[in-house]
Design an enzyme around this catalytic site. Structure first.
Site, short mmCIF file in Angstrom:
data_model
loop_
_atom_site.label_atom_id
_atom_site.label_comp_id
_atom_site.label_asym_id
_atom_site.label_seq_id
_atom_site.Cartn_x
_atom_site.Cartn_y
_atom_site.Cartn_z
N GLU A 185 -1.59 3.55 -9.46
CA GLU A 185 -1.01 4.03 -10.55
C GLU A 185 0.42 3.84 -10.79
OE1 GLU A 185 -2.53 8.16 -10.88
OE2 GLU A 185 -4.47 7.68 -10.35
C1 FAD Z 1 -7.77 1.53 -3.91
C2 FAD Z 1 -7.40 0.99 -4.92
C3 FAD Z 1 -8.09 1.85 -6.22
C4 FAD Z 1 -7.66 1.40 -7.24
N1 FAD Z 1 -8.00 1.92 -8.58
C5 FAD Z 1 -8.07 1.33 -9.82
C6 FAD Z 1 -8.70 1.88 -10.95
O1 FAD Z 1 -9.54 3.04 -10.76
N2 FAD Z 1 -8.53 1.45 -12.16
C7 FAD Z 1 -7.66 0.40 -12.26
O2 FAD Z 1 -7.59 -0.17 -13.44
N3 FAD Z 1 -7.06 -0.32 -11.05
C8 FAD Z 1 -7.17 0.39 -9.97
N4 FAD Z 1 -6.60 -0.30 -8.92
C9 FAD Z 1 -5.56 -1.19 -9.01
C10 FAD Z 1 -3.96 -0.73 -8.84
O3 FAD Z 1 -3.47 -0.09 -9.82
C11 FAD Z 1 -3.28 -2.05 -8.55
O4 FAD Z 1 -3.45 -2.40 -7.34
C12 FAD Z 1 -1.70 -1.74 -8.97
O5 FAD Z 1 -1.53 -1.73 -10.39
C13 FAD Z 1 -0.82 -2.89 -8.51
O6 FAD Z 1 -1.44 -4.34 -9.00
P1 FAD Z 1 -1.59 -5.34 -7.95
O7 FAD Z 1 -1.94 -4.69 -6.83
O8 FAD Z 1 -2.22 -6.55 -8.93
O9 FAD Z 1 -0.25 -5.82 -7.65
P2 FAD Z 1 0.91 -6.92 -8.13
O10 FAD Z 1 1.22 -6.48 -9.66
O11 FAD Z 1 0.26 -8.06 -7.99
O12 FAD Z 1 2.22 -6.68 -7.40
C14 FAD Z 1 2.60 -7.27 -5.93
C15 FAD Z 1 3.69 -6.63 -5.85
O13 FAD Z 1 4.60 -7.03 -6.41
C16 FAD Z 1 5.64 -6.16 -7.05
N5 FAD Z 1 5.97 -6.32 -8.55
C17 FAD Z 1 5.01 -6.90 -9.33
N6 FAD Z 1 5.65 -6.97 -10.43
C18 FAD Z 1 7.07 -6.86 -10.09
C19 FAD Z 1 8.11 -6.93 -11.06
N7 FAD Z 1 8.17 -7.12 -12.49
N8 FAD Z 1 9.42 -6.63 -10.53
C20 FAD Z 1 9.37 -6.08 -9.07
N9 FAD Z 1 8.21 -5.95 -8.32
C21 FAD Z 1 7.13 -6.40 -9.02
C22 FAD Z 1 4.72 -4.83 -6.78
O14 FAD Z 1 5.36 -3.63 -7.05
C23 FAD Z 1 4.10 -4.91 -5.65
O15 FAD Z 1 4.72 -4.76 -4.65
C24 FAD Z 1 -6.72 0.24 -7.42
C25 FAD Z 1 -6.48 -0.69 -6.43
C26 FAD Z 1 -6.65 -0.16 -5.09
C27 FAD Z 1 -6.08 -0.90 -3.99
#
Ligand code: FAD
Length: 617
Positions: free
Chosen positions: A429
């Site tokens: 979130e």
């Molecule tokens: C247990 C679990 C439950 C979840 N439940 C849901 C759900 O119900 N529905 C749903 O839609 N999603 C869900 N998610 C997805 C979750 O919301 C995402 O994991 C989250 O939004 C982060 O996206 P990502 O993991 O792809 O990270 P990324 O976006 O790939 O980011 C990786 C890292 O880079 C950093 N980063 C990325 N962009 C930038 C930037 N512009 N500037 C600085 N830093 C940056 C991030 O902070 C992070 O540290 C879930 C994930 C998990 C693991």
């Protein structure tokens, strides 16, 4: 020195544009934290600390008692963690209690809880079983009920809310393989068919919590782009999708380091026919819907964090007294004692912040997007530190599983499980990094609105002139005010012994507002790229909001029971710690190693230090 601008890739302008277009642009209601970032304290929104309506509290108390009894009797968090299964009997029991409809209005068959009562229930469960908490919060904080209540038509609400309140499980599907924090690249599509009467949904959604078992899923998908001022604008639309429709598969159940008992998976949609009546809010409004849903929806995370942090305090208190090493209880040794003191003060501030924000949500006439985001950021970060320190204080036993402790006939405090379960709060979130950027963007909005026309190359000269006159008029009054130390908290104010901290908050809010303003003037449109600077300013805002919440709550508690001064002691300690952090953070705005770290990072990415990785398997 390598420019920090290069930290954003080629696709960033489009990503920012899509997200910016999805922002909630208007501020219909006042915002306590928004004003704080502008150097203004809205005393009326903080003090007196909002008291829960007695009738509402009574309803909450009665429900919490039932939930407490049910949880103790029927929910075994360690067994759920070990088996990865939430037993059907637990689900049935939760449904019977009405837990799946806590936030759904009574007129649609739910319990119609206030945000305060909902958060109290989430806090209670969050202190006990992370997985059970997530089943419920994924369903009603972000799953179908929340967007339906906010944006559904009457027909949609009548069709779905009563079943959702009775335990028809829902999920929220935004994330994809290439779509995490940045939604612009969404691949799932919804193509209009039958003259627009329906859509064909195709694509794959990742990490969908409750996804494998959900009967109703809110899915974000790309609908055909529109052309605005000669430029293509991507459209993301939200659909209510029923699991029984052909073409939906759950292709993988994901397994994580913690929250073993949740159902989370990859959902595949292959030409699923979705009638247009199932569009939520309108075409092209899906991302905005997701962001607004998360504004209040993300309050469940800080509430659960407060629950876990309180449980840690309890475990720490018992263990630090019971465990004797080097001639006395470990809690009497300075290194451990200091940790415990800081823990208690921080738990108090977290609790006060979540209570205040929940009450502001319940007033329904306050814009809470910044308060909710700061609560999520502050509580996720601090509960993680608290759980880590609890593990440290428990020593080897902190690292041992509850089952192993139980087998050795020791108290099976589940610190190891709590640590695994809670780590995700800094990621879901909105990751902490993204929360920093989101909060900074919203905090800067008042300035942005004034100068937007000046920065827009499409604006005509007369419009720019009018805008610059308006901005000049505003800043001629606003800016000097940020230097004049007017205090509305005199020495003998209602905050008693804490009024000194309140004066600090007021002065610091002026400093914060000036720093934000100076940053905006210095970096202009490139400010978004100064992520560390923005992150620091947001952290200062979070500490100030926490100080306000803690002082206000402590004052209210002491007023109720003057003989009990302990809340003031905790608020005072929290404020002293926060003031040191704020002073340090403000100093590091101009004195830091960001550029050097960034430059080194680029060298790491270019594999210049390959030799450093040698000697590993
Ligand atoms: C247990 C679990 C439950 C979840 N439940 C849901 C759900 O119900 N529905 C749903 O839609 N999603 C869900 N998610 C997805 C979750 O919301 C995402 O994991 C989250 O939004 C982060 O996206 P990502 O993991 O792809 O990270 P990324 O976006 O790939 O980011 C990786 C890292 O880079 C950093 N980063 C990325 N962009 C930038 C930037 N512009 N500037 C600085 N830093 C940056 C991030 O902070 C992070 O540290 C879930 C994930 C998990 C693991």
């Amino acid at each position: 020195m390598m420019a920090m601008e290069s930290m954003i890739g080629k696709g960033a302008p489009e990503a920012l544009e899509v997200t910016e277009a999805a922002r909630e642009t208007s501020w219909r209601y006042p915002s306590l934290v928004g004003e704080l970032f502008m150097g203004r304290l809205r005393k009326d929104l903080v003090s007196p600390y909002p008291e829960q309506d007695p009738e509402d509290r009574q309803r909450g108390d009665a429900f919490l008692e039932k939930l407490r009894l049910f949880s103790r009797e029927h929910i075994d968090p360690d067994a759920i963690d070990e088996s990865g299964i939430l037993p059907q009997a637990v689900l049935d029991g939760l449904v019977k209690l009405g837990c799946f409809g806590m936030k759904i209005p009574q007129s649609y068959g739910g319990l119609g809880f206030s945000q305060t009562n909902y958060n109290r229930a989430i806090q209670l469960l969050g202190s006990y079983c992370g997985a059970t908490t997530v089943w419920l919060s994924a369903h009603q904080s972000i799953g179908a009920p929340q967007p339906l209540m906010l944006f559904g038509t009457e027909e949609q609400k009548k069709r779905y809310l009563p079943s959702l309140a009775k335990g028809m499980i829902s999920a929220f599907a935004l994330t994809e393989r290439d779509v995490g924090s940045d939604p612009a690249n969404m691949k799932t599509t919804a193509t209009p068919i039958e003259d627009g009467k329906a859509y064909l949904l195709s694509g794959e959604k990742l990490w969908c919590t409750n996804g494998p078992v959900a009967q109703i899923i809110v899915v974000m998908a790309r609908t055909p782009s529109v052309v605005v001022r000669g430029r293509e604008r991507k459209q993301i639309t939200a659909f209510i999708v029923e699991r029984s429709w052909p073409g939906i598969e759950s292709v993988h159940r994901c397994d994580f380091m913690g929250l073993k008992g949740i159902q989370n998976g990859v959902l595949r949609f292959t030409n699923v026919r979705v009638p247009k009546e199932n569009i939520l809010w309108g075409t092209g409004l899906g991302l905005k819907l997701a962001l607004i849903t998360l504004n209040a929806g993300r309050m469940a995370i800080p509430a659960a964090c407060v629950g876990a942090a309180k449980r840690c305090l309890e475990i720490t208190r018992k263990w630090a007294l019971e465990r004797k090493q080097w001639g006395g209880p470990i809690g009497r040794h300075e290194a451990i004692g200091v940790k415990i003191g800081e823990m208690a003060a921080t738990v108090f501030a977290m609790d006060a912040m979540v209570g205040l924000t929940s009450a502001l949500v319940d007033r329904k006439t306050i814009d809470i997007r910044l308060e909710a985001a700061l609560s999520k950021l502050f509580c996720a970060e601090n509960s993680w530190r608290i759980i880590d320190e609890t593990m440290q204080i428990r020593g080897g036993r902190g690292y041992e599983t509850a089952a192993s402790l139980r087998a050795r006939q020791e108290d099976s405090y589940p610190v190891e499980r709590m640590m695994r379960d809670s780590r995700i709060n800094r990621i879901i979130e909105g990751t902490s990094e993204i929360m920093h950027l989101f909060i900074a963007r919203e905090a800067l909005d008042a300035h942005m609105q004034l100068v937007q026309s000046l920065l827009d190359s499409h604006q005509s000269l007369p419009k720019k002139l009018t805008a610059s006159l308006k901005a000049a008029g505003h800043y001629a009054l606003w800016y000097p005010r940020q230097w004049i130390g007017v205090s509305w908290y005199p020495h003998d104010s209602a905050m008693g012994p804490l009024s000194g901290h309140m004066r600090f908050v007021e002065r610091a809010s002026h400093r914060l507002a000036r720093a934000l303003f100076h940053s905006a003037v210095r970096y202009q449109t490139r400010l978004a790229l100064r992520q560390q600077r923005l992150g620091r300013l947001v952290d200062v805002g979070a500490d100030l909001f926490a100080m306000l919440s803690a002082c206000s709550k402590a004052t209210a508690l002491v007023r109720l029971q003057p003989s009990e001064q302990s809340p003031v002691e905790l608020a005072d300690l929290f404020c002293r710690l926060a003031r040191r952090r704020i002073t340090q953070t403000m100093h590091s705005l101009s004195d830091n190693e960001d550029q050097r770290c960034y430059q080194t990072a680029q060298q790491v990415l270019a594999n210049r230090y390959a030799w450093l990785e040698q000697g590993v398997l």
